[in-house]
Design a protein around this motif. Structure first.
Motif, PDB file in Angstrom:
ATOM      1  N   VAL A   1     -74.308  34.788  39.927  1.00 54.88           N
ATOM      2  CA  VAL A   1     -73.786  33.435  40.155  1.00 54.88           C
ATOM      3  C   VAL A   1     -73.218  33.390  41.570  1.00 54.88           C
ATOM      4  O   VAL A   1     -72.946  34.431  42.177  1.00 54.88           O
ATOM      5  CB  VAL A   1     -72.700  33.039  39.131  1.00 54.88           C
ATOM      6  CG1 VAL A   1     -73.250  33.040  37.718  1.00 54.88           C
ATOM      7  CG2 VAL A   1     -71.486  33.958  39.248  1.00 54.88           C
ATOM      8  N   VAL A   2     -73.040  32.207  42.094  1.00 53.76           N
ATOM      9  CA  VAL A   2     -72.457  32.026  43.423  1.00 53.76           C
ATOM     10  C   VAL A   2     -71.149  31.275  43.276  1.00 53.76           C
ATOM     11  O   VAL A   2     -71.079  30.250  42.580  1.00 53.76           O
ATOM     12  CB  VAL A   2     -73.413  31.257  44.356  1.00 53.76           C
ATOM     13  CG1 VAL A   2     -72.732  30.957  45.694  1.00 53.76           C
ATOM     14  CG2 VAL A   2     -74.697  32.049  44.577  1.00 53.76           C
ATOM     15  N   ALA A   3     -70.090  31.781  43.914  1.00 52.38           N
ATOM     16  CA  ALA A   3     -68.783  31.116  43.904  1.00 52.38           C
ATOM     17  C   ALA A   3     -68.430  30.741  45.335  1.00 52.38           C
ATOM     18  O   ALA A   3     -68.726  31.485  46.269  1.00 52.38           O
ATOM     19  CB  ALA A   3     -67.723  32.040  43.326  1.00 52.38           C
ATOM     20  N   THR A   4     -67.804  29.595  45.510  1.00 51.92           N
ATOM     21  CA  THR A   4     -67.426  29.178  46.854  1.00 51.92           C
ATOM     22  C   THR A   4     -66.206  28.264  46.847  1.00 51.92           C
ATOM     23  O   THR A   4     -65.972  27.526  45.887  1.00 51.92           O
ATOM     24  CB  THR A   4     -68.592  28.467  47.568  1.00 51.92           C
ATOM     25  OG1 THR A   4     -68.219  28.169  48.914  1.00 51.92           O
ATOM     26  CG2 THR A   4     -68.964  27.167  46.859  1.00 51.92           C
TER      27      THR A   4
ATOM     28  N   ILE B   1     -70.463  27.885  41.346  1.00 52.52           N
ATOM     29  CA  ILE B   1     -69.167  27.548  40.772  1.00 52.52           C
ATOM     30  C   ILE B   1     -68.214  27.282  41.933  1.00 52.52           C
ATOM     31  O   ILE B   1     -67.983  28.150  42.778  1.00 52.52           O
ATOM     32  CB  ILE B   1     -68.629  28.684  39.889  1.00 52.52           C
ATOM     33  CG1 ILE B   1     -69.674  29.062  38.828  1.00 52.52           C
ATOM     34  CG2 ILE B   1     -67.319  28.270  39.219  1.00 52.52           C
ATOM     35  CD1 ILE B   1     -69.310  30.299  38.024  1.00 52.52           C
ATOM     36  N   VAL B   2     -67.676  26.066  41.995  1.00 54.69           N
ATOM     37  CA  VAL B   2     -66.819  25.660  43.108  1.00 54.69           C
ATOM     38  C   VAL B   2     -65.354  25.847  42.727  1.00 54.69           C
ATOM     39  O   VAL B   2     -64.912  25.409  41.653  1.00 54.69           O
ATOM     40  CB  VAL B   2     -67.075  24.188  43.499  1.00 54.69           C
ATOM     41  CG1 VAL B   2     -66.138  23.768  44.626  1.00 54.69           C
ATOM     42  CG2 VAL B   2     -68.534  24.005  43.922  1.00 54.69           C
ATOM     43  N   ASN B   3     -64.608  26.506  43.598  1.00 54.46           N
ATOM     44  CA  ASN B   3     -63.190  26.748  43.370  1.00 54.46           C
ATOM     45  C   ASN B   3     -62.437  25.406  43.334  1.00 54.46           C
ATOM     46  O   ASN B   3     -62.444  24.655  44.308  1.00 54.46           O
ATOM     47  CB  ASN B   3     -62.638  27.624  44.507  1.00 54.46           C
ATOM     48  CG  ASN B   3     -61.224  28.095  44.254  1.00 54.46           C
ATOM     49  OD1 ASN B   3     -60.533  27.595  43.377  1.00 54.46           O
ATOM     50  ND2 ASN B   3     -60.780  29.066  45.034  1.00 54.46           N
ATOM     51  N   PRO B   4     -61.771  25.090  42.221  1.00 52.95           N
ATOM     52  CA  PRO B   4     -61.056  23.809  42.121  1.00 52.95           C
ATOM     53  C   PRO B   4     -59.753  23.784  42.915  1.00 52.95           C
ATOM     54  O   PRO B   4     -59.165  22.723  43.123  1.00 52.95           O
ATOM     55  CB  PRO B   4     -60.781  23.684  40.621  1.00 52.95           C
ATOM     56  CG  PRO B   4     -60.700  25.097  40.144  1.00 52.95           C
ATOM     57  CD  PRO B   4     -61.691  25.857  40.971  1.00 52.95           C
ATOM     58  N   ASN B   5     -59.306  24.977  43.377  1.00 55.35           N
ATOM     59  CA  ASN B   5     -58.055  25.059  44.147  1.00 55.35           C
ATOM     60  C   ASN B   5     -58.284  25.830  45.444  1.00 55.35           C
ATOM     61  O   ASN B   5     -57.751  26.936  45.622  1.00 55.35           O
ATOM     62  CB  ASN B   5     -56.959  25.746  43.313  1.00 55.35           C
ATOM     63  CG  ASN B   5     -56.629  24.991  42.051  1.00 55.35           C
ATOM     64  OD1 ASN B   5     -56.166  23.858  42.106  1.00 55.35           O
ATOM     65  ND2 ASN B   5     -56.861  25.618  40.910  1.00 55.35           N
ATOM     66  N   PRO B   6     -59.085  25.276  46.370  1.00 55.06           N
ATOM     67  CA  PRO B   6     -59.410  25.995  47.610  1.00 55.06           C
ATOM     68  C   PRO B   6     -58.247  25.976  48.611  1.00 55.06           C
ATOM     69  O   PRO B   6     -57.286  25.214  48.454  1.00 55.06           O
ATOM     70  CB  PRO B   6     -60.593  25.196  48.163  1.00 55.06           C
ATOM     71  CG  PRO B   6     -60.334  23.802  47.684  1.00 55.06           C
ATOM     72  CD  PRO B   6     -59.713  23.951  46.314  1.00 55.06           C
ATOM     73  N   GLY B   7     -58.369  26.834  49.627  1.00 54.60           N
ATOM     74  CA  GLY B   7     -57.413  26.798  50.728  1.00 54.60           C
ATOM     75  C   GLY B   7     -56.112  27.518  50.486  1.00 54.60           C
ATOM     76  O   GLY B   7     -55.187  27.422  51.291  1.00 54.60           O
ATOM     77  N   ARG B   8     -55.996  28.275  49.404  1.00 57.41           N
ATOM     78  CA  ARG B   8     -54.737  28.957  49.107  1.00 57.41           C
ATOM     79  C   ARG B   8     -54.675  30.336  49.747  1.00 57.41           C
ATOM     80  O   ARG B   8     -53.607  30.925  49.847  1.00 57.41           O
ATOM     81  CB  ARG B   8     -54.558  29.069  47.593  1.00 57.41           C
ATOM     82  CG  ARG B   8     -54.506  27.723  46.888  1.00 57.41           C
ATOM     83  CD  ARG B   8     -54.476  27.878  45.384  1.00 57.41           C
ATOM     84  NE  ARG B   8     -53.237  28.485  44.926  1.00 57.41           N
ATOM     85  CZ  ARG B   8     -53.016  28.865  43.667  1.00 57.41           C
ATOM     86  NH1 ARG B   8     -53.970  28.702  42.759  1.00 57.41           N
ATOM     87  NH2 ARG B   8     -51.868  29.406  43.316  1.00 57.41           N
ATOM     88  N   GLY B   9     -55.831  30.873  50.161  1.00 59.32           N
ATOM     89  CA  GLY B   9     -55.854  32.178  50.799  1.00 59.32           C
ATOM     90  C   GLY B   9     -56.973  33.049  50.275  1.00 59.32           C
ATOM     91  O   GLY B   9     -57.551  32.791  49.214  1.00 59.32           O
ATOM     92  N   ILE B  10     -57.281  34.108  51.033  1.00 56.28           N
ATOM     93  CA  ILE B  10     -58.388  34.996  50.688  1.00 56.28           C
ATOM     94  C   ILE B  10     -58.180  35.653  49.328  1.00 56.28           C
ATOM     95  O   ILE B  10     -59.095  35.741  48.511  1.00 56.28           O
ATOM     96  CB  ILE B  10     -58.551  36.082  51.777  1.00 56.28           C
ATOM     97  CG1 ILE B  10     -58.941  35.454  53.115  1.00 56.28           C
ATOM     98  CG2 ILE B  10     -59.614  37.104  51.368  1.00 56.28           C
ATOM     99  CD1 ILE B  10     -58.980  36.428  54.280  1.00 56.28           C
TER     100      ILE B  10
ATOM    101  N   PHE C   1     -60.437  34.160  42.041  1.00 60.31           N
ATOM    102  CA  PHE C   1     -61.305  33.131  41.465  1.00 60.31           C
ATOM    103  C   PHE C   1     -62.714  33.679  41.266  1.00 60.31           C
ATOM    104  O   PHE C   1     -63.331  33.457  40.215  1.00 60.31           O
ATOM    105  CB  PHE C   1     -61.348  31.910  42.382  1.00 60.31           C
ATOM    106  CG  PHE C   1     -62.410  30.908  42.017  1.00 60.31           C
ATOM    107  CD1 PHE C   1     -62.289  30.134  40.872  1.00 60.31           C
ATOM    108  CD2 PHE C   1     -63.548  30.766  42.804  1.00 60.31           C
ATOM    109  CE1 PHE C   1     -63.287  29.228  40.520  1.00 60.31           C
ATOM    110  CE2 PHE C   1     -64.541  29.863  42.466  1.00 60.31           C
ATOM    111  CZ  PHE C   1     -64.412  29.085  41.316  1.00 60.31           C
ATOM    112  N   ALA C   2     -63.221  34.415  42.257  1.00 57.75           N
ATOM    113  CA  ALA C   2     -64.571  34.966  42.162  1.00 57.75           C
ATOM    114  C   ALA C   2     -64.692  35.934  40.993  1.00 57.75           C
ATOM    115  O   ALA C   2     -65.671  35.883  40.225  1.00 57.75           O
ATOM    116  CB  ALA C   2     -64.946  35.662  43.469  1.00 57.75           C
ATOM    117  N   VAL C   3     -63.706  36.821  40.821  1.00 60.40           N
ATOM    118  CA  VAL C   3     -63.750  37.758  39.692  1.00 60.40           C
ATOM    119  C   VAL C   3     -63.773  37.001  38.373  1.00 60.40           C
ATOM    120  O   VAL C   3     -64.512  37.351  37.439  1.00 60.40           O
ATOM    121  CB  VAL C   3     -62.552  38.733  39.730  1.00 60.40           C
ATOM    122  CG1 VAL C   3     -62.560  39.640  38.500  1.00 60.40           C
ATOM    123  CG2 VAL C   3     -62.569  39.582  40.995  1.00 60.40           C
TER     124      VAL C   3
END
Length: 260
Positions: free
Chosen positions: A32-35, A54-63, A69-71
């Protein structure tokens, strides 16, 4: 039993090569691809290979938050966060799964790695030799199961390559592995945290994946800004008294030059 979660960011010229490598595996892993940065470039590649994104619903919080989220996006018991610039050898997931089946108390299962540079695949240099020395305690099944052995492999530096790691999602809290305010040492921070938990760090000494080193990589950018030096000191202080941590960190800075 195993999923590759390809962590895609903006528009990497190496993303498709990474996806090809995880699709071309001896063991039939899910992919799967997460971003956190959805865009047409990523969408087109995902569509080309008929993959789920799968798009992160809470982006911009840090690496670190992006990694957690990816795990969590892994569809199976075992999950590998595949960094978009890197590639995985044909046997990676096959040997990871086999090693896990023999060590089902594992927190993480990971392999050695090689570097991908302009001149091609590099299996040995000063940086890689030092990391292999640091990982030597984890060749012992006994030490790899103890807090002492796990921390011994981490106390002189971060020798575990993040993209080479597979997580057992049943044995760890997947929502709180990498979560921190670091921008570089998020993986070292995670291994230090996991080293305190009951369970094994299972190490496969064969290089099974390639970590790309190039001038546009996040690691290179961070090193050039010397952000990493500050974070390294914080990490050394988790293992050593302050004066020893500062002494070790002075020498550790020199190792960063290997990434230039």
């Amino acid at each position: 039993m195993h999923t590759y979660v390809v962590l895609a960011y903006k528009e990497s010229e190496y993303l498709e090569e990474c996806i090809k490598s995880v699709l071309n595996q001896k063991y039939p892993s899910k992919v799967v691809v997460a971003t956190s940065t959805p865009n047409e470039f990523i969408q087109n590649i995902v569509r080309k290979y008929s993959l789920e994104i799968i798009v992160n619903p809470n982006p911009g919080r840090g690496i670190g938050y992006d990694f957690d989220f990816a795990v969590s996006c892994g569809k199976t018991k075992l999950a590998t966060v595949a960094h978009q610039d890197d590639i995985y050898d044909y046997e990676y997931s096959d040997l990871i799964v086999k090693a896990y089946k023999k060590n089902q108390d594992s927190l993480i299962v990971f392999s050695d790695y090689y570097e991908i540079r302009e001149e091609g695949k590099v299996y040995s240099n000063t940086n890689l030799k030092i990391k292999r020395i640091l990982l030597f305690p984890l060749r012992s099944r006994f030490l790899a199961s103890t807090k002492f052995g796990k921390r011994l492999s981490l106390r002189f530096g971060n020798a575990i390559s993040c993209p080479a790691v597979t997580f057992d999602k049943d044995n760890i809290n997947t929502n709180d592995i990498f979560k921190c305010d670091f921008v570089c040492d998020v993986d070292w921070y995670a291994w230090e945290k996991l080293s305190k938990k009951s369970g094994k760090f299972t190490f496969i000494k064969k290089p099974l994946m390639g970590h790309r080193v190039h001038e546009d990589s996040t690691t290179t950018e961070i090193i050039n800004g010397r952000i990493r030096t500050k974070e390294d000191l914080i990490m050394f202080q988790k293992f050593w008294p302050n004066f020893i941590a500062k002494f070790i960190n002075k020498f550790y800075v020199k190792a960063e030059d290997s990434n230039n």
